[in-house]
Design an enzyme around this catalytic site. Structure first.
Site, PDB file in Angstrom:
ATOM      1  N   ARG A 102      37.408  30.207  83.500  1.00 33.31           N
ATOM      2  CA  ARG A 102      36.800  28.899  83.796  1.00 33.31           C
ATOM      3  C   ARG A 102      35.935  28.387  82.649  1.00 33.31           C
ATOM      4  NH1 ARG A 102      35.830  31.403  88.873  1.00 33.31           N
ATOM      5  NH2 ARG A 102      37.567  30.923  90.276  1.00 33.31           N
TER       6      ARG A 102
ATOM      7  N   LYS B  56      38.649  16.448  73.174  1.00 35.12           N
ATOM      8  CA  LYS B  56      39.857  16.270  73.991  1.00 35.12           C
ATOM      9  C   LYS B  56      40.822  17.407  73.687  1.00 35.12           C
ATOM     10  CE  LYS B  56      40.436  11.276  74.411  1.00 35.12           C
ATOM     11  NZ  LYS B  56      41.486  10.245  74.205  1.00 35.12           N
TER      12      LYS B  56
ATOM     13  N   GLU C 268      44.923   8.029  59.531  1.00 30.95           N
ATOM     14  CA  GLU C 268      43.766   8.030  60.446  1.00 30.95           C
ATOM     15  C   GLU C 268      42.462   7.811  59.673  1.00 30.95           C
ATOM     16  OE1 GLU C 268      44.290   8.185  63.706  1.00 30.95           O
ATOM     17  OE2 GLU C 268      46.137   9.329  64.031  1.00 30.95           O
TER      18      GLU C 268
ATOM     19  N   LYS D 101      34.094   9.230  63.705  1.00 29.54           N
ATOM     20  CA  LYS D 101      34.622   9.603  65.026  1.00 29.54           C
ATOM     21  C   LYS D 101      33.490  10.124  65.913  1.00 29.54           C
ATOM     22  CE  LYS D 101      38.017  11.721  67.877  1.00 29.54           C
ATOM     23  NZ  LYS D 101      39.350  12.275  68.062  1.00 29.54           N
TER      24      LYS D 101
ATOM     25  N   GLU E  13      35.659   8.623  77.286  1.00 30.38           N
ATOM     26  CA  GLU E  13      36.583   7.506  77.114  1.00 30.38           C
ATOM     27  C   GLU E  13      36.606   6.543  78.293  1.00 30.38           C
ATOM     28  OE1 GLU E  13      40.576   8.583  75.936  1.00 30.38           O
ATOM     29  OE2 GLU E  13      40.528   6.893  74.589  1.00 30.38           O
TER      30      GLU E  13
ATOM     31  N   ARG F 162      35.339   4.097  73.174  1.00 30.39           N
ATOM     32  CA  ARG F 162      36.145   5.096  72.486  1.00 30.39           C
ATOM     33  C   ARG F 162      37.561   4.550  72.288  1.00 30.39           C
ATOM     34  NH1 ARG F 162      35.937  11.672  73.484  1.00 30.39           N
ATOM     35  NH2 ARG F 162      37.650  12.231  72.109  1.00 30.39           N
TER      36      ARG F 162
ATOM     37  N   ASN G 258      41.874   3.770  69.206  1.00 30.82           N
ATOM     38  CA  ASN G 258      43.311   3.558  69.386  1.00 30.82           C
ATOM     39  C   ASN G 258      43.866   2.423  68.536  1.00 30.82           C
ATOM     40  OD1 ASN G 258      43.813   5.663  71.132  1.00 30.82           O
ATOM     41  ND2 ASN G 258      43.136   4.488  72.913  1.00 30.82           N
TER      42      ASN G 258
ATOM     43  N   HIS H  10      47.451   2.347  67.556  1.00 34.07           N
ATOM     44  CA  HIS H  10      48.125   3.381  68.350  1.00 34.07           C
ATOM     45  C   HIS H  10      49.011   2.833  69.460  1.00 34.07           C
ATOM     46  CE1 HIS H  10      45.670   6.111  66.078  1.00 34.07           C
ATOM     47  NE2 HIS H  10      46.162   7.171  66.710  1.00 34.07           N
TER      48      HIS H  10
ATOM     49  N   HIS I 236      52.297   4.646  69.278  1.00 35.17           N
ATOM     50  CA  HIS I 236      52.815   5.481  70.364  1.00 35.17           C
ATOM     51  C   HIS I 236      54.193   5.000  70.828  1.00 35.17           C
ATOM     52  CE1 HIS I 236      48.520   6.993  71.550  1.00 35.17           C
ATOM     53  NE2 HIS I 236      49.096   7.766  70.652  1.00 35.17           N
TER      54      HIS I 236
ATOM     55  N   HIS J 121      53.289  11.347  63.924  1.00 34.79           N
ATOM     56  CA  HIS J 121      52.266  10.500  64.532  1.00 34.79           C
ATOM     57  C   HIS J 121      51.596   9.568  63.515  1.00 34.79           C
ATOM     58  CE1 HIS J 121      48.981   9.386  67.233  1.00 34.79           C
ATOM     59  NE2 HIS J 121      48.131   9.737  66.289  1.00 34.79           N
TER      60      HIS J 121
HETATM   61  N1  LIG Z   1      42.586  16.034  70.603  1.00 41.16           N
HETATM   62  C1  LIG Z   1      42.571  14.869  69.987  1.00 41.16           C
HETATM   63  O1  LIG Z   1      41.601  14.115  70.070  1.00 41.16           O
HETATM   64  C2  LIG Z   1      43.766  14.456  69.158  1.00 41.16           C
HETATM   65  C3  LIG Z   1      43.677  13.368  68.288  1.00 41.16           C
HETATM   66  C4  LIG Z   1      44.791  13.079  67.508  1.00 41.16           C
HETATM   67  C5  LIG Z   1      45.934  13.843  67.584  1.00 41.16           C
HETATM   68  N2  LIG Z   1      45.982  14.886  68.453  1.00 41.16           N
HETATM   69  C6  LIG Z   1      47.157  15.739  68.546  1.00 41.16           C
HETATM   70  O2  LIG Z   1      47.321  16.429  67.320  1.00 41.16           O
HETATM   71  C7  LIG Z   1      48.688  16.793  67.179  1.00 41.16           C
HETATM   72  C8  LIG Z   1      49.127  16.530  65.776  1.00 41.16           C
HETATM   73  O3  LIG Z   1      48.318  17.295  64.890  1.00 41.16           O
HETATM   74  P1  LIG Z   1      48.802  17.603  63.413  1.00 41.16           P
HETATM   75  O4  LIG Z   1      49.238  16.355  62.788  1.00 41.16           O
HETATM   76  O5  LIG Z   1      47.742  18.404  62.766  1.00 41.16           O
HETATM   77  O6  LIG Z   1      50.141  18.423  63.663  1.00 41.16           O
HETATM   78  P2  LIG Z   1      50.477  19.991  63.650  1.00 41.16           P
HETATM   79  O7  LIG Z   1      49.423  20.789  64.241  1.00 41.16           O
HETATM   80  O8  LIG Z   1      51.836  20.096  64.257  1.00 41.16           O
HETATM   81  O9  LIG Z   1      50.582  20.313  62.097  1.00 41.16           O
HETATM   82  C9  LIG Z   1      51.582  19.698  61.327  1.00 41.16           C
HETATM   83  C10 LIG Z   1      52.428  20.729  60.576  1.00 41.16           C
HETATM   84  O10 LIG Z   1      51.679  21.250  59.478  1.00 41.16           O
HETATM   85  C11 LIG Z   1      51.657  22.671  59.514  1.00 41.16           C
HETATM   86  N3  LIG Z   1      50.398  23.070  58.912  1.00 41.16           N
HETATM   87  C12 LIG Z   1      49.175  22.939  59.460  1.00 41.16           C
HETATM   88  N4  LIG Z   1      48.232  23.266  58.581  1.00 41.16           N
HETATM   89  C13 LIG Z   1      48.856  23.631  57.447  1.00 41.16           C
HETATM   90  C14 LIG Z   1      48.405  24.057  56.170  1.00 41.16           C
HETATM   91  N5  LIG Z   1      47.092  24.130  55.864  1.00 41.16           N
HETATM   92  N6  LIG Z   1      49.329  24.388  55.246  1.00 41.16           N
HETATM   93  C15 LIG Z   1      50.643  24.271  55.537  1.00 41.16           C
HETATM   94  N7  LIG Z   1      51.136  23.837  56.710  1.00 41.16           N
HETATM   95  C16 LIG Z   1      50.238  23.515  57.650  1.00 41.16           C
HETATM   96  C17 LIG Z   1      51.825  22.993  60.975  1.00 41.16           C
HETATM   97  O11 LIG Z   1      52.316  24.295  61.154  1.00 41.16           O
HETATM   98  C18 LIG Z   1      52.811  21.933  61.416  1.00 41.16           C
HETATM   99  O12 LIG Z   1      54.118  22.318  61.064  1.00 41.16           O
HETATM  100  C19 LIG Z   1      49.451  15.997  68.226  1.00 41.16           C
HETATM  101  O13 LIG Z   1      49.867  16.857  69.257  1.00 41.16           O
HETATM  102  C20 LIG Z   1      48.433  14.995  68.745  1.00 41.16           C
HETATM  103  O14 LIG Z   1      48.639  14.674  70.116  1.00 41.16           O
HETATM  104  C21 LIG Z   1      44.916  15.205  69.225  1.00 41.16           C
HETATM  105 ZN   LIG Z   2      46.123   9.142  65.999  1.00 48.73          ZN
END
Ligand SMILES: NC(=O)c1ccc[n+]([C@@H]2O[C@H](COP(=O)([O-])OP(=O)(O)OC[C@H]3O[C@@H](n4cnc5c(N)ncnc54)[C@H](O)[C@@H]3O)[C@@H](O)[C@H]2O)c1
Ligand SMILES: [Zn+2]
Ligand SMILES: NC(=O)c1ccc[n+]([C@@H]2O[C@H](COP(=O)([O-])OP(=O)(O)OC[C@H]3O[C@@H](n4cnc5c(N)ncnc54)[C@H](O)[C@@H]3O)[C@@H](O)[C@H]2O)c1
Ligand SMILES: [Zn+2]
Lengths: 375, 375
Positions: free
Chosen positions: A125, A147, A189, A230, A240, A244, A248, A251, A255, A270
């Site tokens: 939990r 999030k 971003e 942020k 949110e 917040r 977006n 986005h 999206h 993305h």
């Molecule tokens: N929680 C939030 O507020 C929030 C905000 C925006 C996006 N997101 C989420 O984040 C995700 C996307 O994140 P992302 O773009 O980091 O994608 P990801 O985590 O898939 O990373 C992208 C790719 O890069 C590789 N990688 C990561 N770090 C590396 C490094 N240092 N060297 C080599 N390769 C590396 C990963 O293995 C992957 O193949 C989505 O699922 C999205 O929904 C969440």
């Molecule tokens: Zn984004």
């Protein structure tokens, strides 16, 4: 010497307050900072790309501080944000005998951060967690704000928790191994924060983006400034319910494009959707007479300079028809009485929440955009 | 006329405050009370035993108030508190288009309450939920306090969330269809509240238990008083950092027995383990010279009168060896330097948290108990 170049960004969320540290080579001294949180054990969650590069260094750094450290590796990629992976990670965290005072450490991009953060929110939990984001996107966006979550067959991020990290360590040197395409995606971003409410930062980006990509001190500055931006929004509106939503910007269109390309990263990631979405949001604002055309052109010119896509025609495999785009948008946003809420802009750094945008005017705009991009 | 016999127990948890309503035939007017929370839709989660008996009545009551109502039915039994069911329920709740202002309603025993409450905690990062507990155990215990969760292969309730309900409707008429064995099991928890800190309530139980079982006004009184007792503890210690642990009176032994009988309800249900555990806790306290033997005997006499087991020898299929029991206990409690923390009693209504109980003294006590029960 790393201490000299570390920037601290506080996130003052009352009893959930924490610090973001930004700097090169933080990973080597991560153990000391994490140990200061008072845990006796940590489960490091990472993915198959990042683990082999960095997990051992982090585990060693923790062990030097007397913490037990286990490594849990999940497959890389968005498909890992699933119920099945949640079970795998929760059970592995329990297997590692993580108790309520202990920690989960997310070492990876947004996928690992969202999944491991959610696991931390629900194991026993709720145990504490630390974000060690390894993509530009996760350093400037997903690791900040609390999030967490996974995807459902009904849509992205539909199952999760608000669970603030206890600490974020953004080691900008880790981005040296990040593929250029992922670097660009995260950069969209960064630019977004300038466009939302900080014209000076956008101008700074225009001048300094090459240093950000190359890994100069500009990178640290861009990450720290993005985290500040942020964090400020999150502190105003943690769950949110209000502004917040400004985060977006770009986005709603973005999206929709991700949905149309079925989240196939080969077609669109993305940040690429966001880059096109930011341009569309500004051109749409301009077409409504809200924003100078020159500002929309400047947004596009800068994103294009970094190699990001800016037009619907650049979506690999096509962006679908206007109706498909509108349908995809309606899944994201509630359409009320033929109108939806957009984030629009009166200029660079002047974004605002615009409710009551008629679907018809979006349709007209998209038709123009799609026709303009026909050969 | 139901209004005359409804008792309200407030749970004053600040911005998470809610009311528990206790009374007969609350189900028929549930729609109005739930509608007052301001939702437009509800997903009713229930199990295969309870659904056919009561789900339609609840759904109709909601529809009469203009709420959309969907029914999600899961299999009955502890095995339903699983990751797989979590996925089923979350996806069904999303399928029912439950938005952030809407509700999940748990209609069932503790299994449904724990599962549906957890789903509510994580769907869209948290929607509100209402408990309509249908077992005595869930009316007096699990529906109050906001603990939700599922089981992991590493143990019970290891994955979950603190998520307070927005409303609890304990319709005591629903217990008319509850199997006697489940009724008794829940009753062990009722007795527990008296034993913890309310000797007068224990004496009341001795006098009135038949009315509780038969469904007279004594049942409502027992449920309301139990809810008051649990709410008071929860309000003092919402996240179980301190004296919420008193609620575990009888549970260290009880959980060990559940583990040894592999959670097979044919052999032992939770409340039966608690009944034996309460007797053991009092006899152990007496054997340590803390508590009058007469009080221990009185506890046993009352539980036995209701048909509950009170001795290790009554565990169907055997209670294991002393070592097995100690092992099973060590999985629940941390053993530090050969000692563990117990809830003991100086008499009826005089329980306390006792850290530093030597494993050796527990062993000696259990050996005596097991030998005493040999033919
Ligand atoms: N929680 C939030 O507020 C929030 C905000 C925006 C996006 N997101 C989420 O984040 C995700 C996307 O994140 P992302 O773009 O980091 O994608 P990801 O985590 O898939 O990373 C992208 C790719 O890069 C590789 N990688 C990561 N770090 C590396 C490094 N240092 N060297 C080599 N390769 C590396 C990963 O293995 C992957 O193949 C989505 O699922 C999205 O929904 C969440
Ligand atoms: Zn984004
Ligand atoms: N969240 C908490 O704080 C908390 C506290 C104590 C126990 N629990 C959990 O509660 C669960 C046990 O709850 P339970 O004892 O209610 O078990 P349960 O939910 O399995 O119900 C027992 C049986 O009775 C049936 N049933 C329920 N209501 C009925 C009715 N009105 N008529 C006929 N049949 C009915 C059920 O289908 C089931 O077969 C355990 O998983 C335990 O971990 C949680
Ligand atoms: Zn219990």
């Amino acid at each position: 010497m790393p201490a000299a170049s570390i920037t601290t960004v506080p996130v003052p969320l009352g009893d959930r307050a924490y610090d973001i540290f930004v700097g090169r080579d933080l990973l080597h001294e991560a153990g000391a900072r994490i140990a200061a949180l008072g845990a006796r054990a940590a489960a490091i969650v990472t993915d198959a790309h990042v683990g082999p590069l960095y997990a051992e260094t982090l585990a060693q750094s923790l062990k030097q501080q007397g913490l037990r450290a286990a490594i849990v590796t999940v497959p890389a990629g968005e498909a890992t944000k699933s119920y099945a992976s949640l079970e795998t990670v929760c059970d592995a965290v329990l297997e590692a005998k993580i108790e309520r005072g202990d920690l989960v450490v997310a070492l990876g991009g947004g996928v690992v951060g969202d999944l491991a953060g959610f696991a931390a929110a629900v194991v026993r939990r709720g145990v504490r967690f630390v974000q060690v984001p390894t993509t530009l996107l996760s350093q400037v966006d997903s690791s900040v704000g609390g999030k967490t979550g996974i995807n459902s067959r009904h849509g992205k991020n539909l199952v999760g928790a608000f669970h603030q990290p206890s600490l974020v360590l953004a080691d900008t040197a880790l981005l040296d191994t990040l593929p250029l395409r992922e670097m660009r995606a995260g950069y969209a971003e960064v630019v977004k924060y300038g466009l939302i409410d900080d014209a000076a930062f956008f101008a700074w980006c225009e001048k300094n983006w090459q240093g950000v990509f190359a890994g100069g001190p500009e990178r640290d500055e861009a990450v720290a400034q993005s985290c500040r931006a942020k964090a400020a929004v999150v502190v105003r509106d943690e769950r949110e319910d209000g502004d917040r939503a400004l985060l977006n910007l770009g986005h709603t269109f973005g999206h929709a494009l991700e949905r149309i390309t079925r989240y196939e990263s080969a077609r669109l990631v993305h940040g690429e959707g966001v880059a096109i979405g930011l341009c569309l949001a500004f051109r749409f604002s301009a077409s409504l007479g809200l924003c100078p055309e020159a500002d929309a052109a400047r947004v596009e010119a800068h994103l294009a300079a970094t190699g990001l896509p800016t037009r619907l025609a650049q979506v690999s495999g096509g962006c679908g028809t206007v109706d498909e785009l509108l349908d995809a948008m309606a899944q994201d946003k509630k359409v009320k009485g033929g109108a939806l809420t957009f984030i629009l802009a009166r200029g660079i750094g002047k974004s605002f929440i615009a409710p009551g945008i008629a679907v018809d005017s979006v349709r007209a705009f998209l038709e123009k955009e799609i026709n303009a991009s026909r050969p």
